[in-house]
Design an enzyme around this catalytic site. Sequence first.
Site, PDB file in Angstrom:
ATOM      1  N   GLY A  42       0.821  -1.221   0.000  1.00 34.98           N
ATOM      2  CA  GLY A  42       0.000   0.000   0.000  1.00 34.98           C
ATOM      3  C   GLY A  42       0.842   1.253   0.000  1.00 34.98           C
ATOM      4  O   GLY A  42       0.528   2.229   0.679  1.00 34.98           O
ATOM      5  N   ALA A  43       1.927   1.234  -0.792  1.00 40.35           N
ATOM      6  CA  ALA A  43       2.889   2.343  -0.738  1.00 40.35           C
ATOM      7  C   ALA A  43       2.685   3.364  -1.852  1.00 40.35           C
ATOM      8  O   ALA A  43       3.525   4.227  -2.063  1.00 40.35           O
ATOM      9  CB  ALA A  43       4.309   1.789  -0.770  1.00 40.35           C
ATOM     10  N   SER A  98      -4.030   0.150  14.208  1.00 40.23           N
ATOM     11  CA  SER A  98      -4.685   1.457  14.391  1.00 40.23           C
ATOM     12  C   SER A  98      -5.036   1.611  15.862  1.00 40.23           C
ATOM     13  O   SER A  98      -5.262   0.623  16.571  1.00 40.23           O
ATOM     14  CB  SER A  98      -5.966   1.509  13.562  1.00 40.23           C
ATOM     15  OG  SER A  98      -6.764   2.601  13.968  1.00 40.23           O
ATOM     16  N   ASN A 114     -14.114   1.682  18.110  1.00 40.79           N
ATOM     17  CA  ASN A 114     -14.744   2.909  17.631  1.00 40.79           C
ATOM     18  C   ASN A 114     -16.103   2.569  17.035  1.00 40.79           C
ATOM     19  O   ASN A 114     -16.193   1.663  16.193  1.00 40.79           O
ATOM     20  CB  ASN A 114     -13.862   3.562  16.556  1.00 40.79           C
ATOM     21  CG  ASN A 114     -14.297   4.978  16.237  1.00 40.79           C
ATOM     22  OD1 ASN A 114     -14.919   5.652  17.062  1.00 40.79           O
ATOM     23  ND2 ASN A 114     -13.981   5.434  15.039  1.00 40.79           N
ATOM     24  N   GLY A 169      13.456   2.869  -6.194  1.00 40.42           N
ATOM     25  CA  GLY A 169      12.939   1.526  -5.867  1.00 40.42           C
ATOM     26  C   GLY A 169      12.212   0.915  -7.040  1.00 40.42           C
ATOM     27  O   GLY A 169      12.406   1.308  -8.187  1.00 40.42           O
ATOM     28  N   TYR A 229     -13.473  -2.833  10.999  1.00 40.13           N
ATOM     29  CA  TYR A 229     -12.117  -2.274  10.984  1.00 40.13           C
ATOM     30  C   TYR A 229     -11.402  -2.558  12.312  1.00 40.13           C
ATOM     31  O   TYR A 229     -10.238  -2.977  12.335  1.00 40.13           O
ATOM     32  CB  TYR A 229     -12.219  -0.773  10.732  1.00 40.13           C
ATOM     33  CG  TYR A 229     -10.909  -0.050  10.554  1.00 40.13           C
ATOM     34  CD1 TYR A 229     -10.160  -0.190   9.391  1.00 40.13           C
ATOM     35  CD2 TYR A 229     -10.416   0.795  11.549  1.00 40.13           C
ATOM     36  CE1 TYR A 229      -8.961   0.491   9.218  1.00 40.13           C
ATOM     37  CE2 TYR A 229      -9.227   1.483  11.389  1.00 40.13           C
ATOM     38  CZ  TYR A 229      -8.499   1.328  10.224  1.00 40.13           C
ATOM     39  OH  TYR A 229      -7.308   2.009  10.067  1.00 40.13           O
ATOM     40  N   ALA A 230     -12.117  -2.331  13.436  1.00 38.51           N
ATOM     41  CA  ALA A 230     -11.513  -2.566  14.754  1.00 38.51           C
ATOM     42  C   ALA A 230     -11.123  -4.030  14.924  1.00 38.51           C
ATOM     43  O   ALA A 230     -10.047  -4.340  15.451  1.00 38.51           O
ATOM     44  CB  ALA A 230     -12.481  -2.144  15.859  1.00 38.51           C
ATOM     45  N   ALA A 231     -11.996  -4.931  14.467  1.00 32.80           N
ATOM     46  CA  ALA A 231     -11.688  -6.364  14.588  1.00 32.80           C
ATOM     47  C   ALA A 231     -10.449  -6.709  13.767  1.00 32.80           C
ATOM     48  O   ALA A 231      -9.565  -7.454  14.218  1.00 32.80           O
ATOM     49  CB  ALA A 231     -12.883  -7.195  14.129  1.00 32.80           C
TER      50      ALA A 231
HETATM   51  P1  NDP Z   1      -4.804   5.325   2.024  1.00 36.30           P
HETATM   52  O1  NDP Z   1      -6.213   5.020   1.671  1.00 36.30           O
HETATM   53  O2  NDP Z   1      -4.277   6.687   1.741  1.00 36.30           O
HETATM   54  O3  NDP Z   1      -3.823   4.257   1.335  1.00 36.30           O
HETATM   55  C1  NDP Z   1      -4.112   2.888   1.406  1.00 36.30           C
HETATM   56  C2  NDP Z   1      -3.128   2.125   0.569  1.00 36.30           C
HETATM   57  O4  NDP Z   1      -3.460   0.717   0.684  1.00 36.30           O
HETATM   58  C3  NDP Z   1      -3.156   2.475  -0.891  1.00 36.30           C
HETATM   59  O5  NDP Z   1      -1.836   2.490  -1.374  1.00 36.30           O
HETATM   60  C4  NDP Z   1      -3.943   1.322  -1.513  1.00 36.30           C
HETATM   61  O6  NDP Z   1      -3.560   1.036  -2.839  1.00 36.30           O
HETATM   62  C5  NDP Z   1      -3.523   0.173  -0.622  1.00 36.30           C
HETATM   63  N1  NDP Z   1      -4.460  -0.956  -0.679  1.00 36.30           N
HETATM   64  C6  NDP Z   1      -5.764  -0.979  -0.304  1.00 36.30           C
HETATM   65  N2  NDP Z   1      -6.283  -2.190  -0.536  1.00 36.30           N
HETATM   66  C7  NDP Z   1      -5.298  -2.954  -1.065  1.00 36.30           C
HETATM   67  C8  NDP Z   1      -5.207  -4.294  -1.511  1.00 36.30           C
HETATM   68  N3  NDP Z   1      -6.251  -5.123  -1.482  1.00 36.30           N
HETATM   69  N4  NDP Z   1      -4.031  -4.724  -2.004  1.00 36.30           N
HETATM   70  C9  NDP Z   1      -2.958  -3.910  -2.057  1.00 36.30           C
HETATM   71  N5  NDP Z   1      -2.967  -2.631  -1.647  1.00 36.30           N
HETATM   72  C10 NDP Z   1      -4.123  -2.154  -1.162  1.00 36.30           C
HETATM   73  O7  NDP Z   1      -4.687   4.966   3.583  1.00 36.30           O
HETATM   74  P2  NDP Z   1      -3.662   5.433   4.738  1.00 36.30           P
HETATM   75  O8  NDP Z   1      -2.351   5.762   4.166  1.00 36.30           O
HETATM   76  O9  NDP Z   1      -4.351   6.400   5.590  1.00 36.30           O
HETATM   77  O10 NDP Z   1      -3.578   4.075   5.587  1.00 36.30           O
HETATM   78  C11 NDP Z   1      -2.500   3.182   5.521  1.00 36.30           C
HETATM   79  C12 NDP Z   1      -2.648   2.194   6.655  1.00 36.30           C
HETATM   80  O11 NDP Z   1      -2.649   2.873   7.903  1.00 36.30           O
HETATM   81  C13 NDP Z   1      -3.939   1.378   6.611  1.00 36.30           C
HETATM   82  O12 NDP Z   1      -3.692   0.054   7.038  1.00 36.30           O
HETATM   83  C14 NDP Z   1      -4.818   2.097   7.616  1.00 36.30           C
HETATM   84  O13 NDP Z   1      -5.789   1.249   8.149  1.00 36.30           O
HETATM   85  C15 NDP Z   1      -3.791   2.490   8.647  1.00 36.30           C
HETATM   86  N6  NDP Z   1      -4.201   3.596   9.512  1.00 36.30           N
HETATM   87  C16 NDP Z   1      -4.479   4.832   8.995  1.00 36.30           C
HETATM   88  C17 NDP Z   1      -4.867   5.860   9.838  1.00 36.30           C
HETATM   89  C18 NDP Z   1      -5.178   7.227   9.354  1.00 36.30           C
HETATM   90  O14 NDP Z   1      -5.623   8.045  10.169  1.00 36.30           O
HETATM   91  N7  NDP Z   1      -4.990   7.547   8.087  1.00 36.30           N
HETATM   92  C19 NDP Z   1      -4.994   5.641  11.287  1.00 36.30           C
HETATM   93  C20 NDP Z   1      -4.658   4.311  11.716  1.00 36.30           C
HETATM   94  C21 NDP Z   1      -4.289   3.341  10.848  1.00 36.30           C
HETATM   95  P3  NDP Z   1      -4.493   1.346  -4.134  1.00 36.30           P
HETATM   96  O15 NDP Z   1      -5.016   2.709  -3.963  1.00 36.30           O
HETATM   97  O16 NDP Z   1      -3.545   1.178  -5.250  1.00 36.30           O
HETATM   98  O17 NDP Z   1      -5.600   0.356  -4.096  1.00 36.30           O
END
Ligand code: NDP
Length: 242
Positions: free
Chosen positions: A16-17, A137, A144, A56, A150-152
């Site tokens: 998810g980068a 999280s 929440n 990268g 999501y919490a689970a």
């Molecule tokens: P974003 O929605 O900005 O980014 C999420 C990323 O996850 C995207 O790169 C997306 O890729 C990728 N992704 C989603 N589903 C898939 C999948 N099935 N396979 C591969 N990649 C996937 O979210 P955040 O940056 O805010 O969140 C990142 C992490 O941090 C998450 O796990 C979130 O739960 C956690 N988090 C975030 C908080 C916040 O306040 N923002 C708080 C606490 C935790 P693509 O778009 O290409 O699908």
Amino acid sequence: MRGFCSLEGKTALVTGASRGIGRAIAEELAAAGASVVVGYRSGEQEAEEVATAIGGRAVQADVSDPTSALALVEAAGDIDILVNNAGLTRDGLLARMSDDDWHTVMETNLSSVFYTCRAVARPMMKARAGAIVNISSIVGVHGNGGQTNYAASKAGIIGFTKSLARELGSRNVRANVVAPGYITTQLTDVLPEEATEAMRQQTPLGRLGAPEDVAGAVRFLVSDQASFVTGEVLLVDGGLGM
Ligand code: NDP
């Protein structure tokens, strides 16, 4: 600066980068000297931009799918560091939650962590080295309303990671959790302004988090500076959850 928490010579996979927190983690690990594989699902252009900027490589995969998640780990090659960051929300009150919203969140946020960790466990144990960070999280710790799914999934990550840390510790493979509070990204953009403001007021540090705040904590945990830290849950939340 590469001295403290240097990752020189290491290879890292960050899921998810393509944006948000994952992007900041990929950039931070690269700045620390790591060679970084940028995992993404649909944001090809964004992921390619990140990969180019940090020298990268971008690899497409849907980590909620076991075959695709395994292919991602294999494409990444011999990795020293795994950061499971990919995640999403499908919020709603429990009484109205669909099976699909439950399963999508569990598979994307939790099963994905199982698939990638299973794939790296053997090679890391064999190498007697490795560092895993799974992104949970604050909601996985405190719960929440409107986020039972999501919490689970995020609480599941904590139990999973602590168990993994126990299984792999004797082989010098560490597994830790970073649990962010409220971080400004696309994920939180959808929340109403009043909710965001209330969160800010409840946060002792008096501000919302930035993706870079989380990235610094991950860099520390995957570095040799954290060589005696495993099974830990590090809240990066400005004090919100204490
Ligand atoms: P974003 O929605 O900005 O980014 C999420 C990323 O996850 C995207 O790169 C997306 O890729 C990728 N992704 C989603 N589903 C898939 C999948 N099935 N396979 C591969 N990649 C996937 O979210 P955040 O940056 O805010 O969140 C990142 C992490 O941090 C998450 O796990 C979130 O739960 C956690 N988090 C975030 C908080 C916040 O306040 N923002 C708080 C606490 C935790 P693509 O778009 O290409 O699908």
